[in-house]
Scaffold this motif. Structure first.
Motif, PDB file in Angstrom:
ATOM      1  N   ALA A  86     -17.927   5.694  16.753  1.00 16.65           N
ATOM      2  CA  ALA A  86     -17.973   4.884  17.976  1.00 16.65           C
ATOM      3  C   ALA A  86     -16.671   4.117  18.147  1.00 16.65           C
ATOM      4  O   ALA A  86     -16.155   3.973  19.267  1.00 16.65           O
ATOM      5  N   ALA A  87     -16.125   3.639  17.036  1.00 13.74           N
ATOM      6  CA  ALA A  87     -14.862   2.885  17.097  1.00 13.74           C
ATOM      7  C   ALA A  87     -13.702   3.776  17.529  1.00 13.74           C
ATOM      8  O   ALA A  87     -12.807   3.355  18.258  1.00 13.74           O
ATOM      9  N   VAL A  88     -13.731   5.046  17.090  1.00 10.32           N
ATOM     10  CA  VAL A  88     -12.694   6.000  17.509  1.00 10.32           C
ATOM     11  C   VAL A  88     -12.803   6.305  18.996  1.00 10.32           C
ATOM     12  O   VAL A  88     -11.810   6.569  19.674  1.00 10.32           O
ATOM     13  N   GLY A  89     -14.035   6.250  19.523  1.00 12.39           N
ATOM     14  CA  GLY A  89     -14.249   6.479  20.954  1.00 12.39           C
ATOM     15  C   GLY A  89     -14.527   7.915  21.327  1.00 12.39           C
ATOM     16  O   GLY A  89     -14.250   8.348  22.444  1.00 12.39           O
ATOM     17  N   ILE A  90     -15.091   8.678  20.394  1.00 10.26           N
ATOM     18  CA  ILE A  90     -15.361  10.093  20.649  1.00 10.26           C
ATOM     19  C   ILE A  90     -16.368  10.256  21.789  1.00 10.26           C
ATOM     20  O   ILE A  90     -17.407   9.607  21.801  1.00 10.26           O
ATOM     21  N   ARG A  91     -16.044  11.174  22.727  1.00 13.46           N
ATOM     22  CA  ARG A  91     -16.960  11.497  23.821  1.00 13.46           C
ATOM     23  C   ARG A  91     -16.839  12.986  24.109  1.00 13.46           C
ATOM     24  O   ARG A  91     -16.077  13.400  24.966  1.00 13.46           O
ATOM     25  N   THR A  92     -17.576  13.783  23.347  1.00 10.55           N
ATOM     26  CA  THR A  92     -17.584  15.217  23.589  1.00 10.55           C
ATOM     27  C   THR A  92     -18.717  15.559  24.544  1.00 10.55           C
ATOM     28  O   THR A  92     -19.512  14.698  24.936  1.00 10.55           O
ATOM     29  N   LEU A  93     -18.834  16.842  24.885  1.00 12.09           N
ATOM     30  CA  LEU A  93     -19.925  17.277  25.766  1.00 12.09           C
ATOM     31  C   LEU A  93     -21.292  16.918  25.192  1.00 12.09           C
ATOM     32  O   LEU A  93     -22.215  16.623  25.946  1.00 12.09           O
TER      33      LEU A  93
END
Length: 412
Positions: A86-93
């Protein structure tokens, strides 16, 4: 809400090592399907979740994407890994819900559609022949996973993206470290949790460079399509762009290699089914689906309830997480006749290995094509095959399969 129903057997779903012991895993899942198909799981190191193990219930949750959201927890990871990603900010499909998911998915959809598959068929068939020839050249014995199964689909997906062949070994290492972070052989460190996201950050750095290159000089590949995509007139953000690459690179490789290696093992362990397929190659489409069901390379996905609801009569509170156990659903006695029998002619075969509904796997057609073309080349040339050692499975709670499959064989 009433007191949650807890079955100790469900704890295996949060135990990566359990996926390396298939008899133990399937015994626990069979018990859950029979006695506690929706069970509450609260174990140290993980945020609590509900384990959903019946085929019909997995489908029901997948169908209702408004009630059951992919965001913010699409994959079962440790609580610490949840926070770090969450801290990295991952937003995949797999993190997105409609309408955002539909729009972002459309960016690459044509690359995995029927026209694209027809265009890639000859190339994939040529690659299949190349890797079967490598089996022949290996002299009748090999570690099928490491020498064949991981390389063939990696070559396909990296070529589709437009990644130079010189970078293939690096991407193989990163995908294995990323999806094998719970496995001692693949993980970077068994000590530092921070190092578990190192592969992800390295992959992001690699794809950031690729994005810059394709924006400066677009080419005819999938990487250029993603790098230069616009939604509502605006380019994808940096995180969304590299997340897109990452999900295609990992999902497009490890799931297919897992199916091919698991399919090879199933044929070696079921010589009657191998003989049946050799006698009637028209069964190959059904055999492909059976290999996918048998392996179920994506073990589970997560959903989060957006309101109070019920699943199979069990109360689920708003904000609760649910684990959809695909590997359990694909062995459900109510959905499949004799589900623990490997049957190359199984029909119907309504497995959920690719998911269901709006999140049905984007690359399903490509995966099917790769599996089909590989065994179309191998089966007619294979005169014998047997295990030459003990198969070894990856410790995981998400994507996995065999990491070593020593076999002895003869080829025409």
């Amino acid at each position: 809400m009433s007191t949650p129903i807890v079955d100790e057997a469900a704890k295996v779903l949060a135990e990566p090592a359990a996926y390396t012991d298939e008899p133990r895993l399937h015994a626990a899942l069979s018990e859950l399907r029979a006695n506690t198909p929706v069970s509450y799981v609260d174990v140290p190191g993980y945020k609590p979740f509900w384990a959903v193990t019946k085929h019909a219930d997995v489908l029901a949750v997948e169908r209702n994407s408004k009630m059951f959201s992919n965001w913010p927890r699409p994959v079962l990871m440790s609580a610490e890994s949840d926070e770090q990603q969450a801290a990295v900010g991952i937003r995949t499909l797999i993190h997105m819900d409609d309408p955002q998911h539909r729009v972002v998915r459309a960016v690459a959809a044509d690359w995995f559609g029927p026209k694209a598959m027809r265009a890639m068929d000859l190339r994939i068939t040529d690659l299949a022949k190349r890797y079967v020839d490598r089996m022949r050249d290996a002299g009748g014995e090999c570690d099928f996973v490491q020498q064949v199964a991981v390389n063939y689909p990696l070559y396909v997906i990296m070529s589709l993206l437009g990644v130079p062949e010189s970078d293939f070994p690096r991407m193989l290492k990163l995908t294995q470290e990323l999806l094998g972070s719970d496995d001692e052989e693949y993980q970077r460190s068994a000590v530092s949790q921070e190092e578990k996201v190192g592969a992800l950050l390295d992959m992001f750095a690699f794809f950031n460079d690729l994005t810059a290159a394709r924006r400066a000089t677009p080419t005819e590949d999938l990487a250029s399509t993603i790098a230069n995509a616009r939604i509502d007139g605006e380019p994808l953000g940096d995180i969304d762009t590299v997340s897109y690459y990452a999900i295609i690179a990992t999902a497009g490789h490890d799931t297919t290699s897992g199916t091919i290696s698991g399919g090879m093992r199933a044929l070696a362990e079921n010589p009657d089914q191998l003989a049946r397929l050799q006698a009637d190659m028209s069964l190959l489409p059904q055999a492909t689906e059976e290999m996918i069901r048998w392996v179920t390379p994506v073990k589970a996905f997560m959903r989060t309830a957006t309101a109070d609801t019920t699943v199979r009569g069990v109360p689920i509170a708003e904000g609760d997480s649910l684990l959809l156990s695909y590997i359990s659903a694909n062995r459900d006695e109510e959905a499949f006749d004799d589900p623990f029998r490997f049957d190359v002619g199984r029909e119907p075969n309504k497995h959920v290995a690719f998911g269901f509904g709006i999140h049905f796997c984007l690359g399903a057609a490509l995966a099917r094509l790769e599996v089909n073309r590989f065994f179309a080349e191998l089966i007619p040339r294979l005169t014998s095959v047997e295990l030459a050692g003990e198969p070894e499975l990856i410790a995981t709670t998400f994507v996995g399969g065999l990491k070593h499959l020593p076999i002895r064989y003869s080829l025409r």
